[in-house]
Write an enzyme that holds these catalytic residues in place. Structure first.
Site, mmCIF file in Angstrom:
data_model
loop_
_atom_site.group_PDB
_atom_site.id
_atom_site.type_symbol
_atom_site.label_atom_id
_atom_site.label_comp_id
_atom_site.label_asym_id
_atom_site.label_seq_id
_atom_site.Cartn_x
_atom_site.Cartn_y
_atom_site.Cartn_z
ATOM 1 N N HIS A 211 -47.754 -96.371 46.091
ATOM 2 C CA HIS A 211 -46.991 -96.600 44.858
ATOM 3 C C HIS A 211 -45.724 -95.777 44.772
ATOM 4 O O HIS A 211 -44.915 -95.961 43.873
ATOM 5 C CB HIS A 211 -47.859 -96.292 43.629
ATOM 6 C CG HIS A 211 -48.101 -94.836 43.435
ATOM 7 N ND1 HIS A 211 -49.149 -94.186 44.016
ATOM 8 C CD2 HIS A 211 -47.411 -93.907 42.759
ATOM 9 C CE1 HIS A 211 -49.097 -92.914 43.696
ATOM 10 N NE2 HIS A 211 -48.052 -92.706 42.938
HETATM 11 C C1 UD1 Z 1 -46.352 -91.857 38.230
HETATM 12 C C2 UD1 Z 1 -46.006 -90.453 38.722
HETATM 13 C C3 UD1 Z 1 -46.649 -90.213 40.075
HETATM 14 C C4 UD1 Z 1 -48.123 -90.502 40.049
HETATM 15 C C5 UD1 Z 1 -48.333 -91.919 39.537
HETATM 16 C C6 UD1 Z 1 -49.814 -92.262 39.469
HETATM 17 C C7 UD1 Z 1 -43.780 -89.774 37.966
HETATM 18 C C8 UD1 Z 1 -42.407 -89.439 38.417
HETATM 19 N N1 UD1 Z 1 -44.569 -90.293 38.885
HETATM 20 O O1 UD1 Z 1 -45.715 -92.761 39.112
HETATM 21 O O2 UD1 Z 1 -46.445 -88.850 40.448
HETATM 22 O O3 UD1 Z 1 -48.660 -90.387 41.347
HETATM 23 O O4 UD1 Z 1 -47.753 -92.023 38.244
HETATM 24 O O5 UD1 Z 1 -50.080 -93.486 38.989
HETATM 25 O O6 UD1 Z 1 -44.131 -89.541 36.846
HETATM 26 N N2 UD1 Z 1 -46.273 -99.351 34.961
HETATM 27 C C9 UD1 Z 1 -47.031 -100.354 34.411
HETATM 28 N N3 UD1 Z 1 -48.133 -100.001 33.693
HETATM 29 C C10 UD1 Z 1 -48.502 -98.703 33.512
HETATM 30 C C11 UD1 Z 1 -47.731 -97.709 34.093
HETATM 31 C C12 UD1 Z 1 -46.622 -98.030 34.826
HETATM 32 O O7 UD1 Z 1 -46.732 -101.523 34.532
HETATM 33 O O8 UD1 Z 1 -49.503 -98.448 32.822
HETATM 34 C C13 UD1 Z 1 -45.050 -99.685 35.685
HETATM 35 C C14 UD1 Z 1 -43.853 -99.074 34.942
HETATM 36 O O9 UD1 Z 1 -43.409 -99.905 33.929
HETATM 37 C C15 UD1 Z 1 -42.857 -98.849 36.037
HETATM 38 C C16 UD1 Z 1 -43.731 -98.630 37.269
HETATM 39 O O10 UD1 Z 1 -45.047 -99.083 36.955
HETATM 40 O O11 UD1 Z 1 -42.065 -99.989 36.237
HETATM 41 C C17 UD1 Z 1 -43.741 -97.196 37.703
HETATM 42 O O12 UD1 Z 1 -44.263 -96.368 36.651
HETATM 43 P P1 UD1 Z 1 -43.749 -94.858 36.450
HETATM 44 O O13 UD1 Z 1 -44.438 -94.266 35.319
HETATM 45 O O14 UD1 Z 1 -42.270 -94.839 36.477
HETATM 46 O O15 UD1 Z 1 -44.171 -94.111 37.768
HETATM 47 P P2 UD1 Z 1 -45.471 -94.269 38.671
HETATM 48 O O16 UD1 Z 1 -45.087 -95.016 39.902
HETATM 49 O O17 UD1 Z 1 -46.619 -94.793 37.890
#
Ligand code: UD1
Length: 366
Positions: A211
């Site tokens: 991810h």
């Molecule tokens: C975040 C953490 C990472 C951790 C990971 C675990 C940061 C910088 N990174 O990364 O260290 O390993 O979480 O999961 O904080 N999204 C959804 N639904 C959700 C959550 C996220 O659809 O419940 C989507 C968001 O809208 C976004 C993408 O996933 O487009 C990435 O989410 P984001 O919170 O930016 O970072 P993670 O990749 O989840």
């Protein structure tokens, strides 16, 4: 009426890996009624399977405050979280803000606290990958330098912090809270039936999670990883719980053709995920926490990254790095099939006493 607590702590959570670290702290907090914990959820992760499921499983109480921050832009979301947290800290009049790990919610907590002049305690301080392409690395460095209590999870933490000029008096080696959560959860994990439910055979599959921004944001890189995993799947079944962000990238880049080679699952709850890992032949991942959990469980871990901020998993655990430049099927399979050195290693302070050590440090603040 405002009770006379000796210490008021705001505990900030928001993203999946924060929840596993909050759980042991909140269990321990029940033995310290003189310390008041206010749990604040930024809602960085908002899907049931990325957030609420962990509250339900790990017995984390409903947050006192939900910030409900939403934005499609990384820095806007960060800014909104910090602003909302600053407001909450002002209203709560807490003495200390505690932040966990290296997520954007962790950084927002430290910035919001600094804006109102509140002290910050950082759990999992001092980890360094020295790779500024990772938002998590930037978060680690900034949060550490805004903190007055730096609670480290492995020995390398103190070395990095001292080298960066942090006073050793602020640094306390308390151990790995995520491992305490794992130990606490083992009885429930044992009861979990995901392996038979998914018709998987013990040690005859590999669990894969990908991810990280640096692995999924560039179509060339994601294509390379998925193609390699497809080749691995010709030798051993790949079970892949898919992060919603990764699923979206796979669809947007037109890579769904790869998915038929894997047993794709939605994000799993904690007990199911660890059970799946425990019964697997090995793990291929780019996660931070999973490198630690596999090391503790004695399960081989292949980390698709150039570096790790958790070097103890390489020297004393089961982890090996697979940088993208020489990522290939044969070397992944060779590490998974190597049966040497798979015992659960005893890494200092990766035990069930971490939250108590943290509370002992908190007691010194009043
Ligand atoms: C975040 C953490 C990472 C951790 C990971 C675990 C940061 C910088 N990174 O990364 O260290 O390993 O979480 O999961 O904080 N999204 C959804 N639904 C959700 C959550 C996220 O659809 O419940 C989507 C968001 O809208 C976004 C993408 O996933 O487009 C990435 O989410 P984001 O919170 O930016 O970072 P993670 O990749 O989840």
């Amino acid at each position: 009426m405002r009770r006379n607590y000796k210490l008021r702590v705001a505990l900030v959570v928001g993203a999946r890996p924060n929840f596993m670290k909050a759980a042991p702290l909140l269990i321990q907090a029940k033995k310290f009624p003189e310390i008041k914990f206010t749990l604040i959820h930024t809602d960085q992760h908002y899907d049931y399977k990325m957030s609420k499921v962990f509250f339900d499983e790990l017995g984390i109480p409903e947050p006192d405050i939900h910030l409900g921050v939403k934005s499609d832009f990384h820095s806007e979301k960060l800014g909104r979280m910090a602003k909302a947290l600053e407001k909450a800290f002002r209203e709560q009049k807490t003495d200390l803000v505690m932040v966990l790990g290296d997520t954007n919610s962790t950084l927002a907590g430290a910035i919001g606290a600094s804006a109102v002049g509140q002290k910050v305690a950082h759990v999992e301080a001092g980890l360094r990958s020295y790779d500024r392409r990772m938002p998590e690395e930037i978060n680690r460095v900034v949060v550490d330098h805004l903190s007055c209590l730096l609670l480290t999870s492995e020995k390398s933490g103190e070395e990095h912090l001292v080298a960066e000029g942090v006073s050793p008096t602020k640094i306390k080696f308390v151990g790995n809270l995520m491992i305490e959560n794992l130990i606490n959860s083992l009885p429930k994990i044992k009861q979990c039936e995901i392996v038979s439910q998914k018709k998987l055979l013990n040690k005859e599959y590999v669990v894969t999670t990908i991810h990280r921004q640096e692995n999924v944001d560039d179509p060339k890189i994601l294509n390379r990883i998925l193609k390699t995993l497809k080749d691995v799947s010709m030798n051993i079944k790949i079970v892949m719980p898919l992060h919603p962000g990764t699923r979206k990238k796979i669809i947007d880049f037109g890579f769904t053709k790869y998915l038929k080679y894997f047993t794709c699952l939605d994000p799993l709850g904690y007990f199911e995920f660890i059970k799946l890992v425990k019964c697997s032949a090995g793990v291929i991942t780019d996660s931070g926490g999973i490198q630690e959990e596999t090391s503790y469980l004695g399960i081989t871990c292949c980390t698709i990254r150039d570096n790790t901020e958790r070097p103890v998993t390489l020297t004393q655990g089961t982890n090996k790095l697979f940088p993208l430049v020489n990522l290939n099927t044969e070397s992944l399979l060779a590490h998974i099939n190597n049966k040497n050195g798979r015992k659960s290693p005893l890494i200092p302070f990766w035990d069930a006493g971490v939250s108590l050590r943290i509370f002992n440090e908190l007691q010194k603040l009043y």
